[in-house]
Design an enzyme around this catalytic site. Structure first.
Site, short mmCIF file in Angstrom:
data_model
loop_
_atom_site.label_atom_id
_atom_site.label_comp_id
_atom_site.label_asym_id
_atom_site.label_seq_id
_atom_site.Cartn_x
_atom_site.Cartn_y
_atom_site.Cartn_z
NE ARG A 82 -3.54 -2.21 2.83
CZ ARG A 82 -3.28 -3.32 3.49
NH1 ARG A 82 -2.08 -3.48 4.06
NH2 ARG A 82 -4.18 -4.29 3.59
CE LYS A 141 -6.41 -0.89 4.78
NZ LYS A 141 -7.74 -1.18 4.17
CG HIS A 184 -6.00 -8.74 1.52
ND1 HIS A 184 -6.20 -9.18 0.23
CD2 HIS A 184 -5.87 -7.40 1.44
CE1 HIS A 184 -6.19 -8.16 -0.60
NE2 HIS A 184 -5.98 -7.06 0.12
#
Length: 300
Positions: free
Chosen positions: A151, A175, A269
Site C-alpha cells: 500500500r 493496517k 489481507h
C-alpha cells in the site's frame, strides 16, 4: 460542539491511534465524521454525543441515502459505530445507538489492474527532466510498489532499518500496525540498492527509506504526484493510483497460478474474501480475451 464532545473525541482519537493503530487518513476520516454529527443542532440540544438517541443517529445516516454511494455510507456508519462502542465500553453510554443498524449493501467493486506491459513501461520509463538521483529513487519506488504490492501508506512509512539486504525482504507495518515480511524481487532489490547508495544522509536506520527532493520523508501524496507525471511520460492514458499497482501485482500473481492464500499473506489481507476479488478480475479478463480471440465467440 459542546465541550464534553470535544473531550470525548480527543479520547477516541487517542484510542484509534495508540490501541487500534489506524492510519492517519482513517483517524482523520473517523474524527471528522463524529465532528459533523456533534455539530448538528439536534445533537447539541440532546446534550451531546453521549446522550444522542438512536432515532437522531439513524436520521443523520439516512440523510446521505440519495447523495452518497453505499461504500461511503458504510464508512460513515463504521466511524459512528466504532465511537459509540468505545463509549459504551468506557461506561459513558448505556447503549450503542447504531446497534442492529445494517449497512447499505455495496455492489462488488472489482479492482482494475494495469496490464503487465503497462506496468513494465511505467517502471522503466526514463524522464528526461529528472536529476539522476531522483530518477534512481523513482525507479526504486515503482519497482517496489509493483514488485511487492505494498500500500502507498506502507511504502511511505518504511524506514531504512526495515530493509534486510541479507534476507532480501522488507518488514512492513500494515493496517492496524500489523507486521508482515514481504519478499523483494531481484529487480526491485537492485533498484533499492542503487537508491540507498545515493540516499543522504547515510546510516540513519530510523529515517525514512524514501526521501523527497529536500531530504524530508516522502509522503504518500508525493508518491501520487510522481505517479501521475510518470504515467503521462510513459504514455499510459488510463487513470491510475498507487493502489492500482497493488491490484496489478495481485492479479498478475494470480494469473501465474500463485496460491490465493499466499497472495493473501503477501498483501496483508486479514480476510481471504478480500483477496478473492482478484479471482473475479482474472475470470473477467479470460472471458474478454476469449470473446475477442475465439472465432466462435462472436455473435449478433
Amino acid at each position: 460542539m459542546i465541550p464534553e464532545d470535544a473531550k470525548a473525541l480527543a479520547a477516541f482519537a487517542r484510542h484509534l491511534d495508540s490501541e487500534r493503530g489506524l492510519s492517519k487518513h482513517t483517524l482523520r476520516a473517523y474524527t471528522s465524521e463524529l465532528e459533523r454529527l456533534a455539530e448538528l443542532p439536534e445533537c447539541v440540544r440532546s446534550g451531546g454525543l453521549d446522550r444522542i438517541d438512536a432515532l437522531t443517529v439513524r436520521s443523520y445516516l439516512a440523510s446521505f441515502h440519495r447523495t452518497h454511494k453505499p461504500s461511503t455510507r458504510n464508512r460513515r456508519l463504521a466511524a459512528l459505530r466504532s465511537f459509540f462502542r468505545f463509549r459504551v465500553r468506557g461506561g459513558e453510554r448505556v447503549a450503542d445507538p447504531t446497534d442492529g443498524l445494517p449497512g447499505p449493501k455495496a455492489g462488488l467493486r472489482l479492482p482494475s489492474p494495469l496490464s503487465a506491459e503497462d506496468c513494465e513501461r511505467l517502471v522503466e520509463v526514463e524522464e528526461a527532466d529528472r536529476t539522476p538521483r531522483l530518477a534512481i529513487r523513482d525507479r526504486a519506488l515503482f519497482e517496489l510498489l509493483y514488485g511487492t504490492g505494498l500500500r502507498v501508506g506502507e511504502l511511505a512509512s518504511l524506514r531504512v532499518r526495515d530493509w534486510d539486504a541479507h534476507r532480501r525482504e522488507l518488514r512492513v507495518f500494515g493496517k492496524g500496525r500489523k507486521e508482515r515480511v514481504v519478499p523483494v524481487p531481484a529487480k526491485a532489490r537492485q533498484a533499492l540498492v542503487d537508491w540507498l547508495a545515493l540516499r543522504e544522509p547515510k546510516g540513519l536506520l530510523a529515517q525514512a527509506l524514501f526521501t523527497n527532493a529536500r531530504g524530508g520523508a516522502l509522503s504518500d501524496r508525493g508518491v501520487r504526484v510522481i505517479l501521475r507525471r510518470r504515467m503521462r511520460v510513459a504514455g499510459i492514458a488510463r487513470p491510475a493510483s498507487p493502489h492500482t499497482l497493488r491490484h496489478s501485482y495481485a492479479t498478475h500473481l494470480l494469473d501465474a497460478d500463485v496460491d490465493l492464500r499466499a497472495i493473501q499473506e503477501l498483501l496483508g489481507h486479514e480476510r481471504l474474501s478480500t483477496t478473492q476479488r482478484y479471482t473475479h478480475v482474472s475470470a473477467e479478463r479470460l472471458a474478454r480475451i476469449y470473446r475477442q480471440a475465439h472465432p466462435r465467440a462472436k455473435g449478433p
